[in-house]
Write an enzyme that holds these catalytic residues in place. Structure first.
Site, mmCIF file in Angstrom:
data_model
loop_
_atom_site.group_PDB
_atom_site.id
_atom_site.type_symbol
_atom_site.label_atom_id
_atom_site.label_comp_id
_atom_site.label_asym_id
_atom_site.label_seq_id
_atom_site.Cartn_x
_atom_site.Cartn_y
_atom_site.Cartn_z
ATOM 1 N N HIS A 83 0.807 -1.212 0.000
ATOM 2 C CA HIS A 83 0.000 0.000 0.000
ATOM 3 C C HIS A 83 0.845 1.268 0.000
ATOM 4 O O HIS A 83 0.329 2.349 -0.278
ATOM 5 C CB HIS A 83 -0.977 -0.022 1.174
ATOM 6 N N HIS A 98 -2.297 -11.903 -2.402
ATOM 7 C CA HIS A 98 -3.340 -12.607 -1.662
ATOM 8 C C HIS A 98 -2.959 -14.049 -1.324
ATOM 9 O O HIS A 98 -3.800 -14.806 -0.841
ATOM 10 C CB HIS A 98 -4.648 -12.570 -2.459
#
Length: 723
Positions: free
Chosen positions: A98, A266
């Protein structure tokens, strides 16, 4: 205050300082040119002082000890913020993702290169919930190593070590990111006034992802890339896939890298949505002092472990979420999925049927099995034909998937660092990568005086020499350290054909300069800059000043094979106020476009001012236009631009869109023509103050020397080898 505190009274002093409330200058006059973006990151905000050299400090860093401490951190669960399954690998990967994922190729802003995740707005974006906890977990390590490791480097390294601990063979890592100490003022994140406002406001047509407003790369305010629940929160994996393709392309990633980063991101960790977001305290910037820079604290429950709330989506993607494996693709393709909702109410996908042994265990109790999930972005990898083909290839070849992901992760975390010459540390990969814009080393052993003599005899005008050098150097972006004169890519596609580079003139000038480079053993990159320097010296001499322009040899010449033409397209100038040119009319004013270019070049407001004035009188306007050439002696580095602009014998009259005449007040006769960019130097109060300095009778030589200093700064902006 306690219960006995008196009602708040009026302070007799605080009205003198605007610390909290009250309108700012830009709020009172919203159309005024905001020069703050040129004044950010001033040395006054840097607690380390002007003498601190981070690259020197890095030489004393014990890299192996640092990595060992980070590896130990990954399984050192803290009571105040327990690790899922006893491992922080997923959390640290997210913190890094992020930070780096905010990068966009259009203007090079965002990314992990500055440690900007510590400041607003990124530290409080809805998509960055609980990254504050990740940084707080890293604090003991930052405290231990101090100035030897920047926050920017530590944040980027944390996720890389997390993948290493999970079992991935990472591609490498480079240190060298320097911290900023205040929020960035130059980055445009969108004009929405609320977090997660519908996407429609930033698209011409939300069903057409390519209509996303430039330079944005995220679909909604406060998100890193796409909405995991679907377009505007409505599940539609195919529509989400289309947004992903555009969004990741604007981050500099192709389809294969997009699939790898989504799946690899993920493969470890989980999403958190086992509770209500309504129970969370405000974000870090809005939280009270008792929260000490943390936000999103659950005020009505545990709010940790299995009860954590982040995105609102709940669950892990794989059966073993702390291990690097092919579990993501196995899970995605082994099951059929149905749309459901998390305990927090977020849309997500759940397997219709699943064997007990395929379920991930609870983050706190390994005897409990939980239901895995997929986001809309994950389902996009299954339903989009292109993504599906890539995904199946990865599913059947884990080694290939691991290699592509490791390389894409390295690219993600290093894309905004600039060329490889800026990389520091023992783990820098030996391989040169095309997205690093490689440039071979240039010669420093040629006779500079001989090159200048040939330039002097070339017959090229001062305006030709200066304009070509400027066009070569102006592509530099301090945001991601791309562009600039080094490499001489102005002679290659796509730059040689850019309208702003005047292709016909450029070809004519290069046809003269390239033989000089061959004859003298100098690079064409050096010759272009040296020619510009010679032109500036001649202009200074014509103004009565014999000043040598500093020059450092050693630029190299990039080849077409070393140049990804498509990746350079975003560097094309659509306007250049320094050469008084705009490609077409834009919603943004020419002076705002000038300000943006100046900021990317790393210029201060005084440097912007002196360069405008100097380039005008030298005659470096696009196409030889006369606008702003307020002098009877073009080609001489005089202060005439400023003396004319500040002379009240003239009036300024609009004559068309972005055009003005400077007229004699007594006779009404037109004296000069001008653009908005020219006149803003005299109309903006700050720029006028600088213009008045250069219009003074005693500052003619100061102007010439200041112009040469600013010119040299631009010519050397990408010379990281000189640092």
């Amino acid at each position: 205050m306690d219960a006995t505190s008196k009602p708040a009274g009026k302070c007799p002093v605080m009205h003198g300082g605007n610390t909290v409330s009250g309108k700012s200058v830009t709020e009172w006059w919203p159309n005024a040119l905001n020069l703050d973006i040129l004044h950010q990151h001033d040395t006054k905000t840097n607690p380390l002082g002007t003498s601190f050299n981070y690259r020197e400090a890095l030489k004393t860093l014990d890299v192996e000890a640092l990595k060992a401490d980070l590896r130990a951190l990954m399984t050192d669960s803290q009571e105040w913020w327990p690790a899922d399954w006893g491992s922080y690998v997923g959390m640290m990967a997210r913190v890094t993702w992020h930070a780096a994922g905010s990068y966009r190729v259009t203007d090079g802003r965002g990314g992990a290169n500055t440690g900007n995740q510590r400041f607003a707005p990124l530290n409080s974006w809805p998509d960055n919930v609980n990254t504050d906890k990740g940084r707080r977990l890293l604090w003991p390590i930052k405290k231990k190593y101090g100035n030897k490791i920047s926050w920017a480097d530590l944040i980027a390294l944390a996720g890389t070590i997390a993948y290493d601990v999970a079992g991935l063979k990472t591609f490498g890592f480079a240190f060298g990111r320097e911290d900023i100490w205040a929020p960035e003022k130059d980055t445009y994140w969108g004009d929405e006034k609320e977090w997660l406002a519908p996407s429609d406001g930033r698209y011409g047509d939300v069903s057409k992802p390519e209509t996303l407003e430039n330079p944005l790369a995220a679909v909604q305010m406060g998100l890193i890339y796409v909405n995991p629940e679907g377009v505007n929160g409505k599940s539609d994996p195919l529509a989400t896939a289309a947004q992903m393709r555009e969004t990741f392309a604007r981050m500099g990633m192709d389809d294969e890298e997009t699939v790898a980063l989504t799946a690899g991101g993920h493969t470890i960790g989980k999403s958190h949505g086992n509770g209500s977001a309504a129970n969370l305290s405000p974000d870090p910037e809005a939280a009270g002092p008792e929260y000490q820079g943390l936000g999103w604290i659950n005020t009505k429950g545990r709010g940790i472990g299995r009860d954590t709330v982040v995105s609102g989506i709940e669950g892990a993607w794989t059966s073993e979420p702390t291990k690097w494996d092919n579990g993501f693709f196995d899970m995605l393709f082994k099951h059929e999925w149905t749309l459901t909702h998390s305990p927090a109410g977020a849309s997500q996908w759940a397997p219709i049927t699943i064997a007990e042994e395929d379920k991930p265990v609870d983050v706190e109790d390994a005897s409990i099995r939980t239901i895995p999930m997929m986001t809309d972005a994950d389902m996009a990898l299954k339903v989009d034909p292109i993504y599906r083909e890539i995904s199946l290839k990865f599913k059947d070849d884990q080694d290939h998937f691991s290699d592509v992901f490791a390389r894409a992760w390295f690219k993600l975390t290093h894309r905004d660092m600039g060329p490889k010459s800026r990389y520091v540390g023992p783990d820098v990969p030996a391989e040169d990568l095309i997205w690093q814009d490689p440039i071979p080393a240039g010669s420093t052993s040629y006779d500079v005086a001989a090159v200048k003599a040939k330039i002097a005899a070339s017959g090229l005008s001062v305006a030709d020499l200066v304009s070509t050098a400027w066009d070569s150097a102006r592509t530099f972006r301090g945001s991601d350290k791309r562009g600039g004169a080094n490499g001489a890519r102005i002679r290659l596609a796509p730059q040689k054909d850019w309208e702003g580079n005047e292709p016909a003139r450029l070809s004519r000038v290069l046809s003269v300069l390239e033989p000089i480079a061959r004859e003298t053993g100098a690079s064409i990159a050096d010759v272009i800059v040296l020619a510009g320097n010679y032109g500036v010296e001649q202009a200074a001499k014509a103004a009565g000043f014999d000043i040598a322009v500093p020059f450092a040899a050693g630029r190299g010449d990039a080849s077409a094979e070393q140049t990804d033409a498509d990746s350079f397209a975003p560097l094309e100038p659509l306007a250049d106020g320094f050469r008084n040119w705009v490609k077409k009319d834009y919603v943004v004013s020419p002076e705002e476009l000038l300000l943006d270019r100046a900021q990317l070049l790393g210029l201060t407001a005084p440097e912007l001012t002196v360069l405008i004035g100097g380039l005008r009188v030298i005659g470096a306007n696009y196409g030889g236009a006369a606008h702003g050439v307020f002098t009877d002696k073009p080609g001489a580095l005089t202060t005439d631009f400023f003396t004319t602009l500040t002379d009240m014998a003239y009036s300024w009259v609009p004559t068309g869109n972005n055009l003005y005449e400077i007229r004699d007040r007594k006779t009404g006769a037109a004296r000069y023509s001008a653009t908005r960019v020219d006149l803003v130097i005299g109309s903006n109060s700050i720029l006028r103050a600088y213009a008045e300095v250069y219009a003074q009778d005693d500052n003619r030589e100061k102007f010439a020397r200041d112009f040469i200093a600013a010119w040299t700064k631009v010519m050397n902006a990408d010379r990281f080898d000189l640092i």
